[in-house]
Design a protein around this motif. Sequence first.
Motif, PDB file in Angstrom:
ATOM      1  N   THR A  16      37.919  -4.252 -22.219  1.00 59.80           N
ATOM      2  CA  THR A  16      37.481  -4.724 -20.902  1.00 59.80           C
ATOM      3  C   THR A  16      36.095  -5.369 -20.948  1.00 59.80           C
ATOM      4  O   THR A  16      35.454  -5.534 -19.905  1.00 59.80           O
ATOM      5  CB  THR A  16      37.476  -3.565 -19.883  1.00 59.80           C
ATOM      6  OG1 THR A  16      36.563  -2.556 -20.335  1.00 59.80           O
ATOM      7  CG2 THR A  16      38.866  -2.971 -19.700  1.00 59.80           C
ATOM      8  N   ALA A  17      35.639  -5.730 -22.144  1.00 59.83           N
ATOM      9  CA  ALA A  17      34.301  -6.319 -22.281  1.00 59.83           C
ATOM     10  C   ALA A  17      34.186  -7.570 -21.416  1.00 59.83           C
ATOM     11  O   ALA A  17      35.043  -8.454 -21.481  1.00 59.83           O
ATOM     12  CB  ALA A  17      34.030  -6.665 -23.740  1.00 59.83           C
ATOM     13  N   ILE A  56      32.066 -13.050 -26.337  1.00 59.46           N
ATOM     14  CA  ILE A  56      31.765 -14.473 -26.242  1.00 59.46           C
ATOM     15  C   ILE A  56      32.883 -15.223 -26.933  1.00 59.46           C
ATOM     16  O   ILE A  56      33.445 -14.758 -27.920  1.00 59.46           O
ATOM     17  CB  ILE A  56      30.387 -14.830 -26.842  1.00 59.46           C
ATOM     18  CG1 ILE A  56      30.321 -14.540 -28.339  1.00 59.46           C
ATOM     19  CG2 ILE A  56      29.273 -14.098 -26.093  1.00 59.46           C
ATOM     20  CD1 ILE A  56      29.041 -15.044 -29.012  1.00 59.46           C
ATOM     21  N   ASP A  57      33.242 -16.371 -26.392  1.00 57.04           N
ATOM     22  CA  ASP A  57      34.303 -17.197 -26.958  1.00 57.04           C
ATOM     23  C   ASP A  57      33.694 -18.497 -27.451  1.00 57.04           C
ATOM     24  O   ASP A  57      33.010 -19.201 -26.704  1.00 57.04           O
ATOM     25  CB  ASP A  57      35.385 -17.466 -25.914  1.00 57.04           C
ATOM     26  CG  ASP A  57      36.081 -16.172 -25.481  1.00 57.04           C
ATOM     27  OD1 ASP A  57      36.338 -15.322 -26.349  1.00 57.04           O
ATOM     28  OD2 ASP A  57      36.352 -16.020 -24.274  1.00 57.04           O
ATOM     29  N   VAL A  58      33.948 -18.803 -28.721  1.00 57.97           N
ATOM     30  CA  VAL A  58      33.371 -19.975 -29.367  1.00 57.97           C
ATOM     31  C   VAL A  58      34.511 -20.928 -29.711  1.00 57.97           C
ATOM     32  O   VAL A  58      35.463 -20.543 -30.387  1.00 57.97           O
ATOM     33  CB  VAL A  58      32.594 -19.558 -30.634  1.00 57.97           C
ATOM     34  CG1 VAL A  58      31.982 -20.762 -31.309  1.00 57.97           C
ATOM     35  CG2 VAL A  58      31.526 -18.525 -30.286  1.00 57.97           C
ATOM     36  N   ALA A  59      34.416 -22.174 -29.244  1.00 58.73           N
ATOM     37  CA  ALA A  59      35.517 -23.139 -29.379  1.00 58.73           C
ATOM     38  C   ALA A  59      35.486 -23.934 -30.679  1.00 58.73           C
ATOM     39  O   ALA A  59      36.530 -24.420 -31.130  1.00 58.73           O
ATOM     40  CB  ALA A  59      35.509 -24.100 -28.197  1.00 58.73           C
ATOM     41  N   THR A  60      34.304 -24.107 -31.276  1.00 57.65           N
ATOM     42  CA  THR A  60      34.188 -24.932 -32.485  1.00 57.65           C
ATOM     43  C   THR A  60      33.327 -24.195 -33.504  1.00 57.65           C
ATOM     44  O   THR A  60      32.581 -23.271 -33.134  1.00 57.65           O
ATOM     45  CB  THR A  60      33.518 -26.282 -32.159  1.00 57.65           C
ATOM     46  OG1 THR A  60      32.206 -26.025 -31.642  1.00 57.65           O
ATOM     47  CG2 THR A  60      34.322 -27.086 -31.147  1.00 57.65           C
ATOM     48  N   PRO A  61      33.376 -24.577 -34.776  1.00 52.16           N
ATOM     49  CA  PRO A  61      32.449 -23.969 -35.732  1.00 52.16           C
ATOM     50  C   PRO A  61      31.023 -24.139 -35.201  1.00 52.16           C
ATOM     51  O   PRO A  61      30.626 -25.243 -34.831  1.00 52.16           O
ATOM     52  CB  PRO A  61      32.679 -24.774 -37.019  1.00 52.16           C
ATOM     53  CG  PRO A  61      34.080 -25.286 -36.890  1.00 52.16           C
ATOM     54  CD  PRO A  61      34.254 -25.573 -35.417  1.00 52.16           C
ATOM     55  N   SER A  62      30.283 -23.038 -35.123  1.00 47.58           N
ATOM     56  CA  SER A  62      28.989 -23.065 -34.442  1.00 47.58           C
ATOM     57  C   SER A  62      27.973 -22.145 -35.094  1.00 47.58           C
ATOM     58  O   SER A  62      28.319 -21.194 -35.787  1.00 47.58           O
ATOM     59  CB  SER A  62      29.148 -22.617 -32.983  1.00 47.58           C
ATOM     60  OG  SER A  62      30.010 -23.462 -32.271  1.00 47.58           O
ATOM     61  N   ARG A  81      29.156  -9.046 -33.731  1.00 46.61           N
ATOM     62  CA  ARG A  81      30.256  -8.685 -34.625  1.00 46.61           C
ATOM     63  C   ARG A  81      31.506  -9.491 -34.332  1.00 46.61           C
ATOM     64  O   ARG A  81      31.692  -9.980 -33.221  1.00 46.61           O
ATOM     65  CB  ARG A  81      30.537  -7.184 -34.568  1.00 46.61           C
ATOM     66  CG  ARG A  81      30.849  -6.653 -33.187  1.00 46.61           C
ATOM     67  CD  ARG A  81      31.162  -5.169 -33.166  1.00 46.61           C
ATOM     68  NE  ARG A  81      30.009  -4.388 -33.558  1.00 46.61           N
ATOM     69  CZ  ARG A  81      30.073  -3.136 -33.983  1.00 46.61           C
ATOM     70  NH1 ARG A  81      31.221  -2.517 -34.052  1.00 46.61           N
ATOM     71  NH2 ARG A  81      28.989  -2.490 -34.327  1.00 46.61           N
ATOM     72  N   ALA A  82      32.361  -9.598 -35.337  1.00 42.88           N
ATOM     73  CA  ALA A  82      33.594 -10.363 -35.219  1.00 42.88           C
ATOM     74  C   ALA A  82      34.729  -9.541 -34.610  1.00 42.88           C
ATOM     75  O   ALA A  82      35.582 -10.082 -33.922  1.00 42.88           O
ATOM     76  CB  ALA A  82      34.021 -10.888 -36.590  1.00 42.88           C
ATOM     77  N   GLY A 114      36.632 -18.680 -32.192  1.00 49.94           N
ATOM     78  CA  GLY A 114      37.220 -17.373 -31.916  1.00 49.94           C
ATOM     79  C   GLY A 114      36.365 -16.567 -30.963  1.00 49.94           C
ATOM     80  O   GLY A 114      35.388 -17.071 -30.397  1.00 49.94           O
ATOM     81  N   SER A 115      36.730 -15.303 -30.815  1.00 50.75           N
ATOM     82  CA  SER A 115      35.985 -14.374 -29.960  1.00 50.75           C
ATOM     83  C   SER A 115      35.086 -13.494 -30.822  1.00 50.75           C
ATOM     84  O   SER A 115      35.488 -13.057 -31.902  1.00 50.75           O
ATOM     85  CB  SER A 115      36.943 -13.496 -29.158  1.00 50.75           C
ATOM     86  OG  SER A 115      37.674 -14.276 -28.248  1.00 50.75           O
ATOM     87  N   TYR A 116      33.887 -13.242 -30.324  1.00 49.14           N
ATOM     88  CA  TYR A 116      32.908 -12.396 -31.001  1.00 49.14           C
ATOM     89  C   TYR A 116      32.339 -11.439 -29.964  1.00 49.14           C
ATOM     90  O   TYR A 116      32.511 -11.632 -28.757  1.00 49.14           O
ATOM     91  CB  TYR A 116      31.809 -13.246 -31.643  1.00 49.14           C
ATOM     92  CG  TYR A 116      32.363 -14.107 -32.751  1.00 49.14           C
ATOM     93  CD1 TYR A 116      32.379 -13.656 -34.060  1.00 49.14           C
ATOM     94  CD2 TYR A 116      32.927 -15.349 -32.464  1.00 49.14           C
ATOM     95  CE1 TYR A 116      32.941 -14.424 -35.066  1.00 49.14           C
ATOM     96  CE2 TYR A 116      33.489 -16.120 -33.470  1.00 49.14           C
ATOM     97  CZ  TYR A 116      33.492 -15.652 -34.766  1.00 49.14           C
ATOM     98  OH  TYR A 116      34.058 -16.406 -35.754  1.00 49.14           O
ATOM     99  N   PHE A 117      31.649 -10.400 -30.439  1.00 48.24           N
ATOM    100  CA  PHE A 117      31.165  -9.367 -29.531  1.00 48.24           C
ATOM    101  C   PHE A 117      29.683  -9.106 -29.735  1.00 48.24           C
ATOM    102  O   PHE A 117      29.224  -8.899 -30.860  1.00 48.24           O
ATOM    103  CB  PHE A 117      31.982  -8.087 -29.729  1.00 48.24           C
ATOM    104  CG  PHE A 117      33.425  -8.294 -29.394  1.00 48.24           C
ATOM    105  CD1 PHE A 117      33.878  -8.086 -28.106  1.00 48.24           C
ATOM    106  CD2 PHE A 117      34.316  -8.756 -30.351  1.00 48.24           C
ATOM    107  CE1 PHE A 117      35.207  -8.327 -27.780  1.00 48.24           C
ATOM    108  CE2 PHE A 117      35.644  -8.995 -30.040  1.00 48.24           C
ATOM    109  CZ  PHE A 117      36.082  -8.782 -28.753  1.00 48.24           C
ATOM    110  N   ILE A 118      28.956  -9.128 -28.624  1.00 44.54           N
ATOM    111  CA  ILE A 118      27.540  -8.779 -28.611  1.00 44.54           C
ATOM    112  C   ILE A 118      27.464  -7.305 -28.236  1.00 44.54           C
ATOM    113  O   ILE A 118      28.039  -6.884 -27.226  1.00 44.54           O
ATOM    114  CB  ILE A 118      26.768  -9.616 -27.575  1.00 44.54           C
ATOM    115  CG1 ILE A 118      26.864 -11.103 -27.896  1.00 44.54           C
ATOM    116  CG2 ILE A 118      25.315  -9.154 -27.485  1.00 44.54           C
ATOM    117  CD1 ILE A 118      26.346 -12.003 -26.777  1.00 44.54           C
TER     118      ILE A 118
END
Length: 194
Positions: A16-17, A56-62, A81-82, A114-118
């Motif tokens: 639920t983040a 967080i969702d990242v759409a392109t290599p960043s 973290r991934a 992809g999705s990552y987590f803070i």
Amino acid sequence: LYLDVVDSTVITACNTAPVLLEGEEATDTTISGNSISLRSSCADRNGEAAEDIYRIDVATPSYVTVFVQAAPTADIAVSLRADCLSNESELPKACSDGGLVGASETVNGLVEPGSYFIVVQGADTMKGGSYTVSWNAEDVLCTAADNTCVDADTASVCRANGTGFDTNECGASGCYALRGVCNRPPGDVCTEAP
């Protein structure tokens, strides 16, 4: 074989983040964190401090940068973290705990889409408090394979974070055309650090 055992509050918090959009700020407090038991490499190594988790969702290599500003009375740590549920998925060097009350913390890393987590948490069970968190991303534009010699004495070198090129004047040593970098001067036995 490796197994991460996590508390049920972490599973719920990860599932639920809240999604934090790029450039958006969120303000909260770890005192009432939405889970307890995640560990980070730079703080709360026993997984006993309360934490807040953001997706967080990242759409392109960043190249992603996360900023956290602690309130004047708070001591906060942040990691990226991934995989939300895996303590071992923290990105390389993407954990920050300066150990100072009221300090800002910054982490960054090169990521694929992809999705990552803070994870924002107190540095230990006796620390934490209020904070503001945000993040931004810069597109990855190049790698070391894109380095080139502009001319015999100038190299155009991709930055370590991949967000653009820097121009290096090579001087008398010249530019090494096969790698697109400056030749090392005679007698220089040092190598570039990663």
